[in-house]
Motif scaffolding. Structure first.
Motif, PDB file in Angstrom:
ATOM      1  N   ARG A   1      -8.530  10.782  57.886  1.00  0.00           N
ATOM      2  CA  ARG A   1      -7.021  10.801  58.409  1.00  0.00           C
ATOM      3  C   ARG A   1      -6.331  11.887  57.554  1.00  0.00           C
ATOM      4  O   ARG A   1      -5.322  12.111  57.990  1.00  0.00           O
ATOM      5  CB  ARG A   1      -6.719   9.297  58.049  1.00  0.00           C
ATOM      6  N   GLU A   2      -6.793  12.299  56.421  1.00  0.00           N
ATOM      7  CA  GLU A   2      -6.131  13.228  55.840  1.00  0.00           C
ATOM      8  C   GLU A   2      -6.388  14.847  56.013  1.00  0.00           C
ATOM      9  O   GLU A   2      -5.941  15.677  55.433  1.00  0.00           O
ATOM     10  CB  GLU A   2      -6.437  13.105  54.342  1.00  0.00           C
ATOM     11  N   LEU A   3      -7.353  14.864  56.927  1.00  0.00           N
ATOM     12  CA  LEU A   3      -7.954  16.225  57.534  1.00  0.00           C
ATOM     13  C   LEU A   3      -7.245  16.459  58.624  1.00  0.00           C
ATOM     14  O   LEU A   3      -7.063  15.687  59.506  1.00  0.00           O
ATOM     15  CB  LEU A   3      -9.479  16.081  57.456  1.00  0.00           C
ATOM     16  N   ARG A   4      -7.140  17.776  58.807  1.00  0.00           N
ATOM     17  CA  ARG A   4      -6.895  18.720  60.095  1.00  0.00           C
ATOM     18  C   ARG A   4      -8.146  18.627  60.972  1.00  0.00           C
ATOM     19  O   ARG A   4      -9.177  18.842  60.378  1.00  0.00           O
ATOM     20  CB  ARG A   4      -6.295  19.878  60.079  1.00  0.00           C
ATOM     21  N   GLU A   5      -7.880  18.429  62.020  1.00  0.00           N
ATOM     22  CA  GLU A   5      -9.248  18.351  63.115  1.00  0.00           C
ATOM     23  C   GLU A   5      -9.422  19.633  63.764  1.00  0.00           C
ATOM     24  O   GLU A   5      -8.199  20.269  64.219  1.00  0.00           O
ATOM     25  CB  GLU A   5      -9.307  17.161  64.118  1.00  0.00           C
ATOM     26  N   VAL A   6     -10.440  20.037  64.108  1.00  0.00           N
ATOM     27  CA  VAL A   6     -10.684  21.019  65.261  1.00  0.00           C
ATOM     28  C   VAL A   6     -11.816  20.678  66.047  1.00  0.00           C
ATOM     29  O   VAL A   6     -12.943  20.097  65.618  1.00  0.00           O
ATOM     30  CB  VAL A   6     -11.161  22.374  64.238  1.00  0.00           C
ATOM     31  N   GLY A   7     -11.505  20.765  67.426  1.00  0.00           N
ATOM     32  CA  GLY A   7     -12.598  20.365  68.439  1.00  0.00           C
ATOM     33  C   GLY A   7     -13.209  21.395  68.791  1.00  0.00           C
ATOM     34  O   GLY A   7     -12.841  22.565  68.873  1.00  0.00           O
ATOM     35  N   MET A   8     -14.514  20.994  69.219  1.00  0.00           N
ATOM     36  CA  MET A   8     -15.564  22.002  69.745  1.00  0.00           C
ATOM     37  C   MET A   8     -16.195  21.204  71.357  1.00  0.00           C
ATOM     38  O   MET A   8     -16.604  20.173  71.024  1.00  0.00           O
ATOM     39  CB  MET A   8     -16.858  22.361  68.866  1.00  0.00           C
ATOM     40  N   PRO A   9     -15.732  21.981  72.217  1.00  0.00           N
ATOM     41  CA  PRO A   9     -16.525  21.474  73.587  1.00  0.00           C
ATOM     42  C   PRO A   9     -17.808  21.293  73.552  1.00  0.00           C
ATOM     43  O   PRO A   9     -18.653  21.909  72.727  1.00  0.00           O
ATOM     44  CB  PRO A   9     -16.122  22.379  74.492  1.00  0.00           C
TER      45      PRO A   9
ATOM     46  N   PHE B   1     -17.714  15.973  61.937  1.00  0.00           N
ATOM     47  CA  PHE B   1     -18.487  16.688  60.663  1.00  0.00           C
ATOM     48  C   PHE B   1     -17.271  16.705  59.749  1.00  0.00           C
ATOM     49  O   PHE B   1     -16.371  17.489  60.466  1.00  0.00           O
ATOM     50  CB  PHE B   1     -19.401  17.917  60.891  1.00  0.00           C
ATOM     51  N   LYS B   2     -17.384  16.571  58.416  1.00  0.00           N
ATOM     52  CA  LYS B   2     -16.174  16.595  57.530  1.00  0.00           C
ATOM     53  C   LYS B   2     -16.550  16.942  56.147  1.00  0.00           C
ATOM     54  O   LYS B   2     -17.653  16.601  55.924  1.00  0.00           O
ATOM     55  CB  LYS B   2     -15.124  15.433  57.672  1.00  0.00           C
ATOM     56  N   PRO B   3     -15.619  17.616  55.508  1.00  0.00           N
ATOM     57  CA  PRO B   3     -15.739  17.583  53.774  1.00  0.00           C
ATOM     58  C   PRO B   3     -16.211  16.390  53.276  1.00  0.00           C
ATOM     59  O   PRO B   3     -15.534  15.331  53.655  1.00  0.00           O
ATOM     60  CB  PRO B   3     -14.479  18.344  53.407  1.00  0.00           C
ATOM     61  N   ALA B   4     -17.050  16.128  52.263  1.00  0.00           N
ATOM     62  CA  ALA B   4     -17.288  15.108  51.804  1.00  0.00           C
ATOM     63  C   ALA B   4     -15.958  14.568  50.596  1.00  0.00           C
ATOM     64  O   ALA B   4     -15.395  15.403  50.289  1.00  0.00           O
ATOM     65  CB  ALA B   4     -18.506  14.983  50.865  1.00  0.00           C
ATOM     66  N   GLY B   5     -15.901  13.301  50.586  1.00  0.00           N
ATOM     67  CA  GLY B   5     -14.927  12.816  49.917  1.00  0.00           C
ATOM     68  C   GLY B   5     -13.398  13.034  50.340  1.00  0.00           C
ATOM     69  O   GLY B   5     -12.510  12.468  49.439  1.00  0.00           O
TER      70      GLY B   5
ATOM     71  N   THR C   1     -16.810  30.954  66.022  1.00  0.00           N
ATOM     72  CA  THR C   1     -15.453  31.003  65.335  1.00  0.00           C
ATOM     73  C   THR C   1     -14.741  29.518  65.160  1.00  0.00           C
ATOM     74  O   THR C   1     -14.202  29.418  64.038  1.00  0.00           O
ATOM     75  CB  THR C   1     -14.431  31.894  66.294  1.00  0.00           C
ATOM     76  N   ILE C   2     -15.029  28.665  65.937  1.00  0.00           N
ATOM     77  CA  ILE C   2     -14.617  27.315  65.520  1.00  0.00           C
ATOM     78  C   ILE C   2     -15.323  26.658  64.563  1.00  0.00           C
ATOM     79  O   ILE C   2     -14.558  26.146  63.225  1.00  0.00           O
ATOM     80  CB  ILE C   2     -14.845  26.398  66.727  1.00  0.00           C
ATOM     81  N   THR C   3     -16.445  26.956  64.465  1.00  0.00           N
ATOM     82  CA  THR C   3     -17.261  26.427  63.280  1.00  0.00           C
ATOM     83  C   THR C   3     -16.916  26.953  61.984  1.00  0.00           C
ATOM     84  O   THR C   3     -16.725  26.371  60.873  1.00  0.00           O
ATOM     85  CB  THR C   3     -18.875  26.649  63.665  1.00  0.00           C
ATOM     86  N   ALA C   4     -16.538  28.359  61.926  1.00  0.00           N
ATOM     87  CA  ALA C   4     -16.268  28.987  60.695  1.00  0.00           C
ATOM     88  C   ALA C   4     -14.887  28.453  60.183  1.00  0.00           C
ATOM     89  O   ALA C   4     -14.816  28.481  58.886  1.00  0.00           O
ATOM     90  CB  ALA C   4     -16.336  30.581  61.121  1.00  0.00           C
ATOM     91  N   ARG C   5     -14.038  28.451  61.514  1.00  0.00           N
ATOM     92  CA  ARG C   5     -12.601  28.019  60.851  1.00  0.00           C
ATOM     93  C   ARG C   5     -12.768  26.551  60.127  1.00  0.00           C
ATOM     94  O   ARG C   5     -12.172  26.329  59.176  1.00  0.00           O
ATOM     95  CB  ARG C   5     -11.909  27.935  61.951  1.00  0.00           C
ATOM     96  N   ALA C   6     -13.507  25.644  60.733  1.00  0.00           N
ATOM     97  CA  ALA C   6     -13.573  24.369  60.184  1.00  0.00           C
ATOM     98  C   ALA C   6     -14.149  24.582  58.797  1.00  0.00           C
ATOM     99  O   ALA C   6     -13.647  23.796  57.693  1.00  0.00           O
ATOM    100  CB  ALA C   6     -14.544  23.369  60.925  1.00  0.00           C
ATOM    101  N   LEU C   7     -15.424  25.404  58.770  1.00  0.00           N
ATOM    102  CA  LEU C   7     -15.852  25.388  57.272  1.00  0.00           C
ATOM    103  C   LEU C   7     -14.980  25.933  56.377  1.00  0.00           C
ATOM    104  O   LEU C   7     -14.863  25.565  55.290  1.00  0.00           O
ATOM    105  CB  LEU C   7     -17.260  26.340  57.404  1.00  0.00           C
ATOM    106  N   VAL C   8     -14.343  27.198  56.530  1.00  0.00           N
ATOM    107  CA  VAL C   8     -13.686  27.920  55.685  1.00  0.00           C
ATOM    108  C   VAL C   8     -12.303  27.182  55.427  1.00  0.00           C
ATOM    109  O   VAL C   8     -11.895  27.136  54.152  1.00  0.00           O
ATOM    110  CB  VAL C   8     -13.167  29.278  56.029  1.00  0.00           C
ATOM    111  N   ARG C   9     -11.488  26.503  55.989  1.00  0.00           N
ATOM    112  CA  ARG C   9     -10.296  25.856  55.939  1.00  0.00           C
ATOM    113  C   ARG C   9     -10.667  24.310  55.673  1.00  0.00           C
ATOM    114  O   ARG C   9      -9.716  23.652  55.379  1.00  0.00           O
ATOM    115  CB  ARG C   9      -9.465  25.782  57.277  1.00  0.00           C
ATOM    116  N   GLY C  10     -11.899  23.869  55.353  1.00  0.00           N
ATOM    117  CA  GLY C  10     -12.082  22.511  54.985  1.00  0.00           C
ATOM    118  C   GLY C  10     -11.578  21.498  56.167  1.00  0.00           C
ATOM    119  O   GLY C  10     -11.110  20.336  55.718  1.00  0.00           O
TER     120      GLY C  10
END
Length: 95
Positions: free
Chosen positions: A27-35, A19-23, A75-84
């Motif tokens: 390859r330009e995004l930082r990734e966060v993993g969730m088990p 799941f990533k921000p649209a547009g 926490t992982i979900t919030a981090r991904a949403l807030v930091r894009g």
């Protein structure tokens, strides 16, 4: 020496693993993993609305362990949403 982890029951599998921000290209995004067990905890608690006791029973873990997994997943979900950041759901447990 740490105790070995108990196997966790995961019955809901993600339809998509990214799941990533649209547009923005991945390859330009930082990734966060969730088990996947964290994904399962969110599914049971937030989508199905189960109590932590019932959700823990379904996953085959204690209520305290379920609460910790759920807190980490949120926490992982919030981090991904807030930091894009891109959210990657791993197919195997990694935590």
């Amino acid at each position: 020496m740490a105790r070995p982890k108990c196997p966790r029951v995961v019955s809901g599998t993600p339809v998509s693993h990214y799941f990533k921000p649209a547009g923005v290209p991945l390859r330009e995004l930082r990734e966060v993993g969730m088990p996947v067990d964290h994904f399962e905890a969110i599914r049971l608690a937030d989508l199905e609305g189960l109590s932590q006791v019932e959700a823990a029973r379904r996953m085959g873990v204690s209520r305290q362990t379920f609460g910790r997994i759920l807190r980490q997943a949120r926490t992982i979900t919030a981090r991904a949403l807030v930091r894009g950041e891109a959210l990657r759901i791993d197919s195997q447990e990694t935590s």
